[in-house]
Design an enzyme around this catalytic site. Structure first.
Site, mmCIF file in Angstrom:
data_model
loop_
_atom_site.group_PDB
_atom_site.id
_atom_site.type_symbol
_atom_site.label_atom_id
_atom_site.label_comp_id
_atom_site.label_asym_id
_atom_site.label_seq_id
_atom_site.Cartn_x
_atom_site.Cartn_y
_atom_site.Cartn_z
ATOM 1 N N ARG A 271 0.827 -1.223 0.000
ATOM 2 C CA ARG A 271 0.000 0.000 0.000
ATOM 3 C C ARG A 271 0.863 1.275 0.000
ATOM 4 O O ARG A 271 0.497 2.279 0.607
ATOM 5 C CB ARG A 271 -0.950 0.013 1.211
ATOM 6 C CG ARG A 271 -1.916 -1.142 1.240
ATOM 7 C CD ARG A 271 -2.930 -1.127 0.120
ATOM 8 N NE ARG A 271 -3.740 -2.319 0.177
ATOM 9 C CZ ARG A 271 -3.481 -3.433 -0.534
ATOM 10 N NH1 ARG A 271 -2.474 -3.464 -1.397
ATOM 11 N NH2 ARG A 271 -4.256 -4.487 -0.404
ATOM 12 N N SER B 163 -10.293 -1.138 4.119
ATOM 13 C CA SER B 163 -9.526 -1.508 5.313
ATOM 14 C C SER B 163 -9.029 -0.254 6.019
ATOM 15 O O SER B 163 -8.390 0.589 5.397
ATOM 16 C CB SER B 163 -8.330 -2.375 4.927
ATOM 17 O OG SER B 163 -8.782 -3.565 4.326
ATOM 18 N N GLU C 214 -4.327 2.478 7.131
ATOM 19 C CA GLU C 214 -4.349 2.414 5.663
ATOM 20 C C GLU C 214 -5.156 3.597 5.122
ATOM 21 O O GLU C 214 -4.829 4.168 4.100
ATOM 22 C CB GLU C 214 -4.960 1.082 5.191
ATOM 23 C CG GLU C 214 -4.935 0.951 3.681
ATOM 24 C CD GLU C 214 -5.259 -0.458 3.189
ATOM 25 O OE1 GLU C 214 -4.880 -1.435 3.858
ATOM 26 O OE2 GLU C 214 -5.900 -0.569 2.129
#
Ligand SMILES: Cc1cc2nc3c(=O)[nH]c(=O)nc-3n(C[C@H](O)[C@H](O)[C@H](O)COP(=O)(O)OP(=O)(O)OC[C@H]3O[C@@H](n4cnc5c(N)ncnc54)[C@H](O)[C@@H]3O)c2cc1C
Length: 306
Positions: A170, A222, A292
């Site tokens: 990510r 998420s 995130e």
């Protein structure tokens, strides 16, 4: 006189634009100025003039991974909405940054192009998916990207290969040394396959997603990254927080790493739950969960409404 006075008369710019309506999560105060464009030339001009006049720029995609502060965002918020999908050849497609990843997955399935089936599980834009190296069900942007073109804060183009993007879990250089760059397009690797088989794989991913994640309700995806060798959702559930509410936001009873907007949630409601989840997991299991989701605008405001 303010540094951004020119924006008041720039074609297409709206002042004091409520951002909740531009965010899938449906939360967020106003942008001082807001523009949507499909034209990389206009984007380059706007970026250059913002840099010259000292106006801060914030990019917004579909708002599926960002929590916009209740106070909104100072400066100019830009949505680059080029949704073009061009088949370059049997092995390559070229996508505008505004393409929605599920639409890319479905279009490619129809054309018998395999490789981007994972996009059905990422309800955001191509530009933000490059920025954050989005991935689902074992594939991420890093695996399929050939190269991408961005504009730097002065509107100058820069094309990088996937290796040059320095992708990680990510993350990419667009979150680090190139954080002022705006992704405008990308070339993505595909391969020819039977349309029926590609569609089957795409639908299987969609079914898995529906079974394991909150679906048909607003969420931010998420909230935390998975820590090494564990899952953030498992830890938050083990901390006893599934279903916990703060105002109009709730830790999803279906998957504890999702926060859902059940009843006119505010950013403050969400941030309260983010802090509760983080601190509880740290206290009980000694794990420092890393976010995130991305918060745009100020984080300091807001009260608990438990
Ligand atoms: C139900 C649900 C499921 C999800 N599942 C997944 C999943 O499986 N895997 C996954 O990776 N993500 C998942 N997400 C998160 C999200 O869809 C991805 O992170 C997606 O890439 C974000 O796209 P967006 O357009 O909504 O970005 P936004 O939330 O609008 O923006 C995200 C960040 O990208 C920046 N940005 C936006 N556009 C550009 C641009 N053109 N150039 C540079 N920076 C830009 C923004 O400034 C912001 O910092 C999920 C989200 C939801 C709601």
């Amino acid at each position: 006189m303010s540094a951004g006075d020119w924006l008041d008369t720039f074609p297409g710019v709206r002042g004091n634009e409520p951002l909740a309506r531009h965010s899938q999560f449906g939360v967020g105060g106003p942008a001082q100025w807001f523009i949507t464009t499909r034209d990389a030339g206009v984007l380059a001009e706007v970026l250059r003039r913002c840099a010259d006049s000292g106006v801060s720029v914030t990019m917004l995609g579909a708002g599926s991974n960002t929590l916009i502060s209740d106070e909104g965002i100072d400066g100019l918020v830009i949505r680059h909405n080029d949704r073009s999908l061009r088949v370059v050849d049997e092995r390559t497609i070229e996508l505008g940054a505004g393409c929605m990843m599920p639409r890319v997955a479905l279009d490619c399935a129809t054309r018998g192009l395999a490789g981007v089936e994972f996009g059905i599980g990422v309800p955001g834009t191509l530009g933000a998916s490059v920025y954050g190296n989005a991935g689902a069900f074992g594939t991420e942007m890093a695996d399929v990207l050939v190269d991408c073109t961005s504009l730097d804060p002065h509107g100058e183009p820069l094309t990088l290969t996937a290796a040059e993007c320095d992708f990680g879990y990510r993350r990419s250089r667009f979150k680090e040394d190139l954080s002022g760059n705006v992704v405008v397009s990308a070339r993505v690797r595909v391969h020819a396959d039977d349309p029926g088989r590609v569609r089957e794989r795409t639908e299987a991913i969609q079914a898995q997603r529906k079974a394991s994640q909150p679906y048909g309700i607003r969420s931010l995806g998420s909230v935390f990254k998975n820590p090494p060798d564990d899952r953030a959702g498992r830890l938050i559930e083990a901390a006893g927080l599934k279903g916990r509410r703060s105002g109009g936001a709730q830790i999803s009873p279906k998957h504890a790493n999702f926060i859902v907007n059940v009843d006119h949630a505010t950013a403050a409601d969400v941030l309260t739950l983010v802090r509760v989840a983080h601190d509880s997991v740290q206290e009980q299991f000694g794990v420092d969960l890393e976010r995130e989701i991305i918060v745009l605008g100020s984080e300091t405001s807001g009260e608990h409404r438990d």
